[in-house]
Design an enzyme around this catalytic site. Structure first.
Site, PDB file in Angstrom:
ATOM      1  N   SER A 141      20.311  33.435  26.256  1.00 38.89           N
ATOM      2  CA  SER A 141      19.668  32.745  25.116  1.00 38.89           C
ATOM      3  C   SER A 141      20.674  31.790  24.479  1.00 38.89           C
ATOM      4  CB  SER A 141      19.240  33.774  24.069  1.00 38.89           C
ATOM      5  OG  SER A 141      18.852  33.122  22.876  1.00 38.89           O
ATOM      6  N   TYR A 156      21.490  41.034  19.117  1.00 39.20           N
ATOM      7  CA  TYR A 156      20.795  40.272  20.170  1.00 39.20           C
ATOM      8  C   TYR A 156      21.738  39.219  20.754  1.00 39.20           C
ATOM      9  CZ  TYR A 156      17.227  37.238  22.332  1.00 39.20           C
ATOM     10  OH  TYR A 156      16.485  36.480  23.212  1.00 39.20           O
TER      11      TYR A 156
HETATM   12  P1  NAD Z   1       7.900  38.690  25.450  1.00 40.50           P
HETATM   13  O1  NAD Z   1       8.041  39.668  24.326  1.00 40.50           O
HETATM   14  O2  NAD Z   1       6.716  37.780  25.467  1.00 40.50           O
HETATM   15  O3  NAD Z   1       7.973  39.454  26.838  1.00 40.50           O
HETATM   16  C1  NAD Z   1       8.956  40.431  27.084  1.00 40.50           C
HETATM   17  C2  NAD Z   1       8.405  41.429  28.073  1.00 40.50           C
HETATM   18  O4  NAD Z   1       9.413  42.408  28.350  1.00 40.50           O
HETATM   19  C3  NAD Z   1       7.152  42.188  27.584  1.00 40.50           C
HETATM   20  O5  NAD Z   1       6.140  42.095  28.554  1.00 40.50           O
HETATM   21  C4  NAD Z   1       7.663  43.620  27.428  1.00 40.50           C
HETATM   22  O6  NAD Z   1       6.666  44.604  27.686  1.00 40.50           O
HETATM   23  C5  NAD Z   1       8.762  43.656  28.461  1.00 40.50           C
HETATM   24  N1  NAD Z   1       9.714  44.745  28.222  1.00 40.50           N
HETATM   25  C6  NAD Z   1      10.239  45.148  27.037  1.00 40.50           C
HETATM   26  N2  NAD Z   1      11.034  46.218  27.222  1.00 40.50           N
HETATM   27  C7  NAD Z   1      11.023  46.481  28.553  1.00 40.50           C
HETATM   28  C8  NAD Z   1      11.641  47.468  29.360  1.00 40.50           C
HETATM   29  N3  NAD Z   1      12.446  48.398  28.825  1.00 40.50           N
HETATM   30  N4  NAD Z   1      11.403  47.450  30.687  1.00 40.50           N
HETATM   31  C9  NAD Z   1      10.570  46.527  31.234  1.00 40.50           C
HETATM   32  N5  NAD Z   1       9.965  45.567  30.521  1.00 40.50           N
HETATM   33  C10 NAD Z   1      10.181  45.551  29.191  1.00 40.50           C
HETATM   34  O7  NAD Z   1       9.264  37.846  25.436  1.00 40.50           O
HETATM   35  P2  NAD Z   1       9.622  36.383  25.970  1.00 40.50           P
HETATM   36  O8  NAD Z   1       9.748  35.499  24.792  1.00 40.50           O
HETATM   37  O9  NAD Z   1       8.776  36.001  27.114  1.00 40.50           O
HETATM   38  O10 NAD Z   1      11.128  36.634  26.460  1.00 40.50           O
HETATM   39  C11 NAD Z   1      11.485  36.782  27.812  1.00 40.50           C
HETATM   40  C12 NAD Z   1      12.997  36.744  27.903  1.00 40.50           C
HETATM   41  O11 NAD Z   1      13.488  35.487  27.437  1.00 40.50           O
HETATM   42  C13 NAD Z   1      13.691  37.804  27.055  1.00 40.50           C
HETATM   43  O12 NAD Z   1      14.825  38.297  27.750  1.00 40.50           O
HETATM   44  C14 NAD Z   1      14.128  37.038  25.822  1.00 40.50           C
HETATM   45  O13 NAD Z   1      15.206  37.639  25.168  1.00 40.50           O
HETATM   46  C15 NAD Z   1      14.471  35.697  26.434  1.00 40.50           C
HETATM   47  N6  NAD Z   1      14.450  34.590  25.485  1.00 40.50           N
HETATM   48  C16 NAD Z   1      13.309  34.251  24.824  1.00 40.50           C
HETATM   49  C17 NAD Z   1      13.328  33.193  23.924  1.00 40.50           C
HETATM   50  C18 NAD Z   1      12.103  32.752  23.149  1.00 40.50           C
HETATM   51  O14 NAD Z   1      12.238  31.908  22.251  1.00 40.50           O
HETATM   52  N7  NAD Z   1      10.927  33.257  23.442  1.00 40.50           N
HETATM   53  C19 NAD Z   1      14.521  32.500  23.691  1.00 40.50           C
HETATM   54  C20 NAD Z   1      15.660  32.865  24.381  1.00 40.50           C
HETATM   55  C21 NAD Z   1      15.613  33.905  25.278  1.00 40.50           C
END
Ligand code: NAD
Length: 250
Positions: A141, A156
């Site tokens: 991130s 985080y």
């Molecule tokens: P999201 O919450 O939409 O999806 C995350 C998914 O991970 C969910 O389906 C959840 O059920 C699953 N999950 C949670 N705990 C788990 C576990 N223990 N085992 C298996 N699955 C598990 O999130 P997103 O925004 O799509 O984020 C995806 C990735 O991108 C994450 O790693 C997040 O930190 C990273 N990220 C997101 C953003 C953003 O702005 N959305 C920015 C930077 C990084």
């Protein structure tokens, strides 16, 4: 051009309807890959896989559980005989200030993001080494690079910075076996990870810091993951790609 023809791809945390994992899984499938969606709940993972079309697989797997990661990969190796790409996407975040991070907050955020990335990587690495090819893409991130300031708290940022270190050291170790390991650093992307806790004020403040003037879309991240997953990036390992609309230019 279809970039992942005959490739077998695992995406963790890819059942979330508006998530980066789902969008990535969709794009990989469009490019010819057979995809496994791993997520906490089996029926949600199966439904998400069915949406991709025929032949894709949904499995329950809590990435914080080493045995669950090994079992999921064993199931896929039995069906597929190989795994070409692992996308370590499962992640959670919490908007906490440094003094409010309780031990259970630290454990939850570090475990899913960092420990999960380690365990899933360990599960696929032996097969990738044997076949002398593979690509692992880890979701870090911008929060890791600029010290938060988006939504997640310092724990985080620490987890995502840990992922960068893990990515680079693993890349160095696996490079002789032609297994590449890279990271993607998204900025502010419209998904459900903020779980209703993003206030209008936070939203406005974040947007003000993005030169492109908009949130990212999940497909913006999926495109970069596809690049790293495919042979287009055949000579890239240990890299990090920023997908942040210019919010961190360094
Ligand atoms: P999201 O919450 O939409 O999806 C995350 C998914 O991970 C969910 O389906 C959840 O059920 C699953 N999950 C949670 N705990 C788990 C576990 N223990 N085992 C298996 N699955 C598990 O999130 P997103 O925004 O799509 O984020 C995806 C990735 O991108 C994450 O790693 C997040 O930190 C990273 N990220 C997101 C953003 C953003 O702005 N959305 C920015 C930077 C990084």
């Amino acid at each position: 051009m279809r970039l992942l023809e005959n490739k077998y791809v695992i995406v963790t945390g890819a059942a979330s309807a508006r998530g980066l994992g789902k969008s990535t899984a969709q794009l990989c499938a469009e490019h010819g890959a057979t995809v496994a969606i791993l997520d906490l709940d089996a029926s949600t993972a199966e439904a998400a896989a069915a949406e991709l079309g025929e032949g894709h697989i949904g499995l329950s797997c809590d990435v914080t559980n080493k045995k669950a990661c090994e079992d999921a990969v064993a199931t896929l190796m039995e069906k597929w005989g190989r795994v070409d790409v692992l996308v370590n996407n499962a992640g959670i975040t919490q908007p906490l200030k440094i003094m409010d991070i309780a031990p259970e907050n630290y454990d939850a955020v570090l475990d899913v993001n960092l420990r999960g990335t380690l365990y899933m990587s360990q599960a696929v690495i032996p097969g990738m080494r044997n076949q002398k090819s593979g690509s692992i893409v880890n979701l870090s991130s911008v929060s890791a690079q600029r010290g938060g300031g988006i939504f997640g708290g310092p724990h985080y940022s620490a987890a995502k910075a840990g992922i960068l270190g893990l990515t680079k050291a693993t890349a160095r170790e696996l490079a002789p076996d032609n297994v590449r390991v890279n990271a993607v650093c998204p900025g502010f992307i419209a998904t459900d990870i903020t779980a209703g806790k993003l206030t209008p004020e936070m939203n406005e403040q974040i947007l003000a810091g993005i030169p492109m003037g908009r949130k990212g879309a999940a497909s913006d991240v999926a495109g970069c993951v596809l690049f790293l997953a495919s042979d287009l990036s055949a000579y890239c390992t240990g890299t990090e790609i920023d997908v942040n609309g210019g919010s961190l230019i360094h």
